[in-house]
Design an enzyme around this catalytic site. Structure first.
Site, PDB file in Angstrom:
ATOM      1  CG  ASP A 286      -2.164   0.890   0.957  1.00  0.00           C
ATOM      2  OD1 ASP A 286      -2.110   1.722   0.017  1.00  0.00           O
ATOM      3  OD2 ASP A 286      -3.166   0.788   1.689  1.00  0.00           O
TER       4      ASP A 286
HETATM    5  C1  NOJ Z   1      -3.984   4.051   0.206  1.00  0.00           C
HETATM    6  C2  NOJ Z   1      -5.150   3.135   0.354  1.00  0.00           C
HETATM    7  O1  NOJ Z   1      -5.064   2.424   1.577  1.00  0.00           O
HETATM    8  C3  NOJ Z   1      -5.317   2.139  -0.783  1.00  0.00           C
HETATM    9  O2  NOJ Z   1      -6.537   1.517  -0.639  1.00  0.00           O
HETATM   10  C4  NOJ Z   1      -5.194   2.818  -2.109  1.00  0.00           C
HETATM   11  O3  NOJ Z   1      -5.347   1.865  -3.148  1.00  0.00           O
HETATM   12  C5  NOJ Z   1      -3.871   3.526  -2.193  1.00  0.00           C
HETATM   13  N1  NOJ Z   1      -3.804   4.530  -1.155  1.00  0.00           N
HETATM   14  C6  NOJ Z   1      -3.617   4.168  -3.548  1.00  0.00           C
HETATM   15  O4  NOJ Z   1      -4.416   5.260  -3.732  1.00  0.00           O
END
Ligand code: NOJ
Length: 759
Positions: A286
């Protein structure tokens, strides 16, 4: 069998089952191996780097820099936060025309609930319990996103969530592993289709592996600590279902599991995901979750980056820990080149599967956006999806549906609030295109006399509003004093036959980094509802939120209560369709609504304990509270209709079954009210005695049926043998002989029951 033979057999079975092991198993795709043979260590590391050029919304402190130079230097494997055939082509040309090996970029995006045709937030959509519809929704999202040059979707989010304080409960399918697994399968199928090479399908990415929804106290990014038994039985099934459905990629979560953050957790990313589940796609971190292991306390960036790659993580989202430290780690003998090759192999395989080696520009047809995005057909589907997501929580005196010729006072801070309709995390949607509730009412009921008044701000707390308004002015505090707003609303209400008040949460009051400790309706809006009810006119409350709310006081009022979540771009039209009876609501809650935050976690599949409270009544020294019942305000599976359904004649085809047999169940459902309608028939199971303490009941089947008024239908359900299985103390998935109890009905309190025995 000798030890060597035994080992060989084990290895062979492992390979056949998983198609992959941790070692250097060559790719079944010869092009990938040919390419790998030509790549330098730096080029391989470059493929593991995922950046965002800055067009997107940064969900952390880091923003990617010098992206163009890095692409041209072969230091980038993929991008997100970039869209449109022209822009994507520019980026793709940089990769293909300027790098030695011409490897195309993977272009990703968060398409969580529709691309530009935003449909209801996932928690809302899950309340439809309609898997075909959910698959259709995902297919539409994929068609729109690929038309704009995107071939990789950071969805579905399948984190089980049993704590509505956690803002990201909005992004998933609620509390239940059985329903969550069915939805995970439907979404993967919808995004990926049958052929990933097709121009309108995309690679899915199941997230956030794992247990992100169980963060302590519902505070985002908080720690997770959970027994393996709970994990395997309650929290892991939806991720596994996505893997079984062939999901192309997995995103690791921010939280730790058994003391090791997911992004560096070898047990999770290798032993469970690849060796036990047979996942053969690639794993991405993530947003900066590798770097965050420094703050978690596991070492410096070099140490945590090497931990991540060794754990089995293949791609680093924006943190650039891989890019900046892996070469050094190889030199120092802390990471092997083989480990990097393996990660690179998986990323290249994904690019191959997406058809990028065939044609790097395959998703870049300049005519497609106009043809495929925000079409009338797509908006019609978004409207339908929204109507199916609404849950009728109460309908005092059948206030709803309204007459299309009525004199209506439409009140509330969300009644004419365009930028709160899409809901959280719709970064590719455009709030300006959303239909407000006021517009929808006028459109659907042109013969009605509709007078609008705001009545209250979403919140009067300026500090709170500032925190919520990060992506736009969602909470706008009116220059008029609160008592003037309220007085105007009461005046408007007094002149009408019926009042509709649209209240609840602004869009960013839920979602990422939007946890709340108090999940009631903000005080000034509560006051508004109460004042409108005090006028003595019938009041229908349309409630918007990204989570279950605590509304025990409002529930006691003589009102109709329609929960509409955040409905998406067609919000106003869809709400009007249901309020005026063009569609009879059929949504059922997929997360329990507590009476107060002190009950959390509260969910339907709780265990009995050794001292269950008799009939849920208070008795000293039994498991209960002094100041509230154990039961929630609304149970899982709950939802009313404008009509009523009566269940009878529950039958099982056998009283005894043997291992590997299934059981057929039938029940009669009669529509006893005055409207045609749909009902979600739900089946719950209790394993009466087993080797680890069983839940009191668990969802094990459901079917959505349409029944005309006055008609009776026999509904058939099946319990397959796997539905009787659970993970025991040794984490073996099996069933144990003995008595089972089946419950069938309209929600998780279903009363009709029968028993059978597994021999
Ligand atoms: C953080 C989030 O937790 C995740 O769900 C997302 O895909 C990413 N950012 C990218 O935007």
């Amino acid at each position: 069998m000798t030890k060597i033979q035994h080992y060989f057999l084990f290895f062979l079975i492992g390979f056949l089952v998983t198609g992959h092991t941790q070692g250097q198993i060559k790719s079944p795709i010869p092009e990938v191996e040919t390419l790998l043979d030509k790549m330098t260590l730096e080029e391989k590391i470059g493929q593991l780097n995922l950046l965002t050029p800055g067009g997107g919304v940064a969900t952390g402190a880091v923003v990617s820099k010098n992206v163009e130079a890095k692409i041209k230097a072969g230091q980038v494997g993929g991008l997100f936060g970039i869209s449109g055939p022209d822009k994507v082509r520019m980026a793709q040309e940089m990769a293909v025309n300027h790098t030695r090996l011409k490897i195309p970029l993977l272009i990703g995006a968060d398409v969580i609930h529709g691309y530009q045709t935003t449909y209801p937030i996932p928690l809302g959509l899950s309340c439809s319990w309609d898997m075909d519809l959910m698959e259709e929704a995902a297919r539409m999202a994929a068609k729109e996103a690929t038309a704009d040059g995107i071939m990789w979707n950071f969805s579905p989010m399948v984190d089980i969530a049993r704590d509505p304080r956690w803002g990201r409960i909005a992004e998933g399918a609620g509390e239940d592993p059985f329903l969550g697994s069915a939805i995970a399968r439907a979404m993967v199928k919808g995004y990926q289709g049958l052929d990933l090479m097709a121009p309108n399908t995309m690679l899915a990415c199941v997230k956030h592996l794992a247990l992100y929804g169980a963060s302590e106290a519902g505070r985002d990014y908080h720690s997770v600590d959970m027994s393996k038994i709970k994990m395997f039985n309650q929290y892991l099934p939806p991720y596994k279902a996505a893997v079984d459905a062939g999901v192309a990629s997995v995103m690791s979560s921010f939280n730790d599991i058994d003391g090791i953050p997911a992004s560096g957790n070898k047990w999770l990313l290798t032993e469970l995901l690849r060796e036990r589940w047979g996942f053969n796609g690639f794993a991405v971190s993530d947003y900066t979750s590798i770097n965050e292991m420094v703050a978690h306390g596991l070492g410096d960036l070099q140490a945590v980056s090497s931990l991540a790659i060794k754990a089995g993580l293949d791609m680093d989202m924006v943190g650039e820990g891989f890019l900046t430290t892996l070469k050094k780690s190889v030199k120092e003998g802390k990471v092997t080149e083989a480990e990097i090759t393996q990660a690179c192999r998986r990323v290249l395989e994904a690019k191959y599967k997406a058809g990028l080696f065939d044609n790097p520009f395959r998703y870049l047809d300049p005519n497609r956006p106009k043809q495929d995005i925000l079409t009338a057909e797509n908006r019609t589907l978004a409207r339908k999806l929204a109507t199916r997501s609404f849950v009728l929580l109460k309908n005092h005196d059948q206030i709803l549906p309204l007459n299309k010729k009525a004199k209506i006072a439409l009140i509330g801070p969300l009644a004419d609030s365009r930028n709160n309709m899409l809901g959280t995390w719709a970064p590719t949607g455009n709030p300006d295109l959303a239909i407000t509730i006021l517009e929808g009412f006028k459109d659907v009921a042109p013969g009605a006399d509709i007078q609008y008044a705001k009545g209250a701000n979403i919140s009067n707390d300026e500090d709170f509003a500032k925190k919520v308004n990060v992506f736009g002015p969602r909470i706008q505090i009116d220059p008029k004093p609160a008592n003037v707003l309220l007085a105007e609303a009461i005046e408007t209400a007094k002149k009408a036959d019926v009042v509709v008040v649209v209240v609840g949460e602004a869009t960013e009051m839920s979602g990422e980094a939007a946890s709340r400790t108090d999940i009631s309706i903000p005080e000034n809006q509560k006051k508004l509802i109460k004042a409108l009810v005090d006028t003595g006119h019938p009041v229908a409350v349309v409630l918007m939120s990204g989570r279950p709310l605590t509304i025990p006081e409002e529930f006691e009022l003589p009102i109709a209560l329609l929960q509409v979540w955040h409905p998406g771009v067609e919000a106003g039209n869809a709400v009007a369709d249901v309020v005026f009876g063009d569609y009879n609501p059929s949504g059922k809650l997929t997360a329990t609504w507590p009476r107060n935050v002190g009950q959390i976690p509260v969910y339907h599949s709780v265990k009995n304990t050794g001292r269950p409270a008799p009939d849920e009544k208070f008795q000293k020294f039994t498991s209960n509270y002094l100041d509230a019942p154990n039961t929630p305000l609304f149970p899982f599976g709950y939802g009313l209709s404008y009509t009523t359904f009566k269940y009878s004649n529950l039958k099982l085809d056998k009283r005894e079954i043997h291992q590997n047999e299934s059981l057929k169940i039938q029940v009669e459902v009669k529509n006893t009210g005055n409207f045609d309608g749909e009902e979600v028939v739900q089946l719950y199971l209790r394993d009466v005695v087993r080797s680890i303490t069983p839940p009191k009941r668990e969802l094990k089947g459901f079917k959505k049926v349409f029944i005309k008024k006055g008609e009776r239908k026999t509904v058939h359900l099946t319990l397959n043998h796997d539905d009787l299985k659970f993970y025991n103390g040794n984490l073996e998935f099996l069933s144990e002989p003995g008595a089972f109890e089946v419950f069938v009905g309209t929600d998780s309190n279903a009363a009709l029951s029968r028993t059978f025995t597994l021999k």
